[in-house]
Scaffold this active site. Structure first.
Site, short mmCIF file in Angstrom:
data_model
loop_
_atom_site.label_atom_id
_atom_site.label_comp_id
_atom_site.label_asym_id
_atom_site.label_seq_id
_atom_site.Cartn_x
_atom_site.Cartn_y
_atom_site.Cartn_z
N GLY A 136 -44.27 110.66 -8.13
CA GLY A 136 -44.17 109.42 -8.62
C GLY A 136 -43.59 108.13 -7.71
N ARG A 196 -59.54 101.69 -8.49
CA ARG A 196 -58.15 101.22 -9.10
C ARG A 196 -58.26 99.72 -9.15
NH1 ARG A 196 -54.20 101.06 -6.26
NH2 ARG A 196 -52.68 101.55 -7.74
N CYS A 212 -73.44 97.19 -10.06
CA CYS A 212 -73.93 96.51 -10.97
C CYS A 212 -72.99 96.24 -12.19
CB CYS A 212 -75.49 97.21 -11.54
SG CYS A 212 -76.46 97.29 -10.13
C1 LIG Z 1 -50.05 112.82 -10.80
C2 LIG Z 1 -49.03 113.81 -10.93
C3 LIG Z 1 -48.13 113.86 -9.69
C4 LIG Z 1 -48.24 112.89 -8.54
O1 LIG Z 1 -47.75 111.49 -8.71
P1 LIG Z 1 -47.82 110.61 -7.69
O2 LIG Z 1 -47.48 109.24 -8.17
O3 LIG Z 1 -49.10 110.45 -6.95
O4 LIG Z 1 -46.62 110.83 -6.68
C5 LIG Z 1 -47.29 114.87 -9.77
N1 LIG Z 1 -46.88 115.45 -10.85
C6 LIG Z 1 -47.87 115.72 -11.98
C7 LIG Z 1 -47.64 116.58 -13.01
C8 LIG Z 1 -48.94 114.70 -11.83
O5 LIG Z 1 -49.63 114.54 -12.84
#
Ligand SMILES: *Cc1c(COP(=O)(O)O)cnc(C)c1O
Length: 441
Positions: free
Chosen positions: A252, A334, A365
């Protein structure tokens, strides 16, 4: 100490003698000529600088393991780099398992995630030697146990929980709040554990897993997450005398897409997590567990850029100027999916002072196929190479063949050398799965 996720551009980005943008010692105009566009370019130095920053930042806590969240961007070459960097892999589909396995990755260092793993996915994961399963729900507990029993094996599991922490990011990429499709609610953990004790003899519970969201800028989220999980570990020990030794905090960490983004460094995150581990293991009197984190975006996002060639343009009378490029929502979903914003430059003319407001449109399109809205750029001429920064994560991995457009190629650059890591799809491959059945002939 600053880490690459806090900058918009790959660490090797510079302007060369020709006045063109260069990354990894490679002139972007030359790359566009050699490999054609749209093209994903990945800077190896930036990737390895991030993996090294994570390792260095967590050195103070040796019971630590980094798992790269492969969904952010995965090819066999990326698996190799992660293996060399000592990272494990966080996988969430049969396709990701297959890619890791066929790249030669040590599957004992992988975790299988997902809120709806199929029978086939689970069989494949067990047969491939996936190290640990993060079990998301009651349905999966029953399914996984029955498959493990049929294969006469025991599977090591974490329970994915919803820690009830809100992080301030886009609604679609929040995952840890209570009303989420992912994981067991805190109030459901006991029922899961009782089922594990009484019925599911082929599952071995070793810890808890949470992931609060993506593109996170706040340290506090990680601090609180550790506390919620450690409190549960204590409670589970008291109630069931089960000692959980593994904690997975998910990924995250945010990156900088535009000047408005102010992500924190890997060192700040690491210090926060380590502080919280120390304080909360004291507070809840538990032995310090093995801790896993799963960064995806922050490892690969800043390392990747996308190159496009400028094509047609349209000046709406008394309105916007649209500049179309040769890609769009098929190679980067995105912007249309969650209004994501990017920093853009003209690779063959990055410095011109003569600027105008323009909207970069894709070739698909859909009116929503806009890659960057109302941005200020040097005046674009047909044939210019347009560079979108920070497209390394969730660009290719969310790409599609919409309008039967071919998937783009990706190259890895380093020290003036460029190597294909993903060939551009061919029309033959595009139609490979098509069947015209006899019945309609
Ligand atoms: C998507 C995800 C991540 C990675 O998240 P990032 O924001 O790309 O670092 C890690 N763990 C789980 C369970 C995820 O679903």
């Amino acid at each position: 100490m600053k880490t690459p996720n806090q900058d918009i551009k790959p660490i090797t980005t510079r302007i060369n003698e020709k006045g063109n943008i260069e990354i990894g010692g490679c002139d972007l105009i030359e790359l566009a000529n050699i490999y054609s566009t749209p093209l994903y370019v990945f800077d190896e130095a930036t990737i390895r600088s991030m993996t090294k920053a994570y390792k260095d930042a967590f050195k103070k806590y040796p019971k630590m393991m980094m798992m790269y969240a492969a969904k952010a961007f995965m090819t066999k070459a990326i698996c190799k780099i992660m293996e060399q960097e000592g990272f494990g892999l966080d996988l969430c589909s049969g396709g990701e398992i297959y890619t890791a396995k066929t790249s030669g990755f040590d599957m004992s260092k992988t975790l299988f995630n997902g809120n709806n793993k199929s029978y086939e996915d689970i069989c494949m994961a067990i047969d491939s030697g996936v190290g640990t399963f993060s079990v998301d729900n009651f349905f999966e507990l029953a399914l996984l146990d029955s498959i493990a029993a049929s294969k006469n094996t025991t599977v090591q599991i974490l329970l994915r929980i919803t820690p009830g922490i809100e992080c301030h990011t886009h609604e679609y990429i929040q995952t840890g709040h209570l009303d989420s499709k992912f994981g067991f609610d805190l109030t459901q953990i006991d029922s899961a554990i009782e089922l594990l004790i009484d019925e599911y003899k082929n599952l071995k519970l070793v810890g808890l897993h949470a992931h609060t969201g993506s593109q996170i800028f706040e340290k506090q989220v990680y601090y609180d997450e550790v506390e919620v999980i450690f409190k549960e570990i204590r409670r589970i020990k008291d109630k069931y005398n089960i000692i959980l030794t593994e904690v997975n905090l998910g990924g995250g960490l945010g990156i900088k897409y535009t000047e408005d983004d102010k992500p924190i460094s890997v060192y700040e995150i690491a210090d926060t997590i380590i502080d919280s581990i120390k304080i909360n293991s004291e507070k809840y009197k538990i032995e310090e567990p093995y801790v896993f984190i799963e960064p995806g975006r922050s490892i690969i996002g800043t390392a990747g850029v996308t190159l496009y060639t400028a094509g047609s343009s349209k000046q709406v009378p008394n309105g916007r100027k649209y500049q179309a490029v040769d890609g769009g929502m098929s190679d980067n979903a995105r912007p249309s999916l969650y209004q994501a914003k990017y920093t853009v430059e003209i690779a063959n003319n990055p410095l011109s002072e003569e600027k105008e407001q323009v909207t970069i449109a894709g070739k698909h399109c859909e009116s929503g196929d806009i890659l960057a809205k109302d941005i200020l750029l040097p005046v674009i001429n047909e044939g210019d190479i347009i560079c979108f920064y920070t497209t390394g994560a969730y660009g290719y991995s969310m790409s599609s063949n919409y309008n039967r457009v071919l998937k783009s190629a990706a190259v890895l650059v380093n020290n003036g050398n460029s190597d294909i890591i993903l060939n551009r799809q061919t029309y033959e491959q595009l139609c490979e799965s098509d069947v015209i059945p006899e019945s309609i002939l």
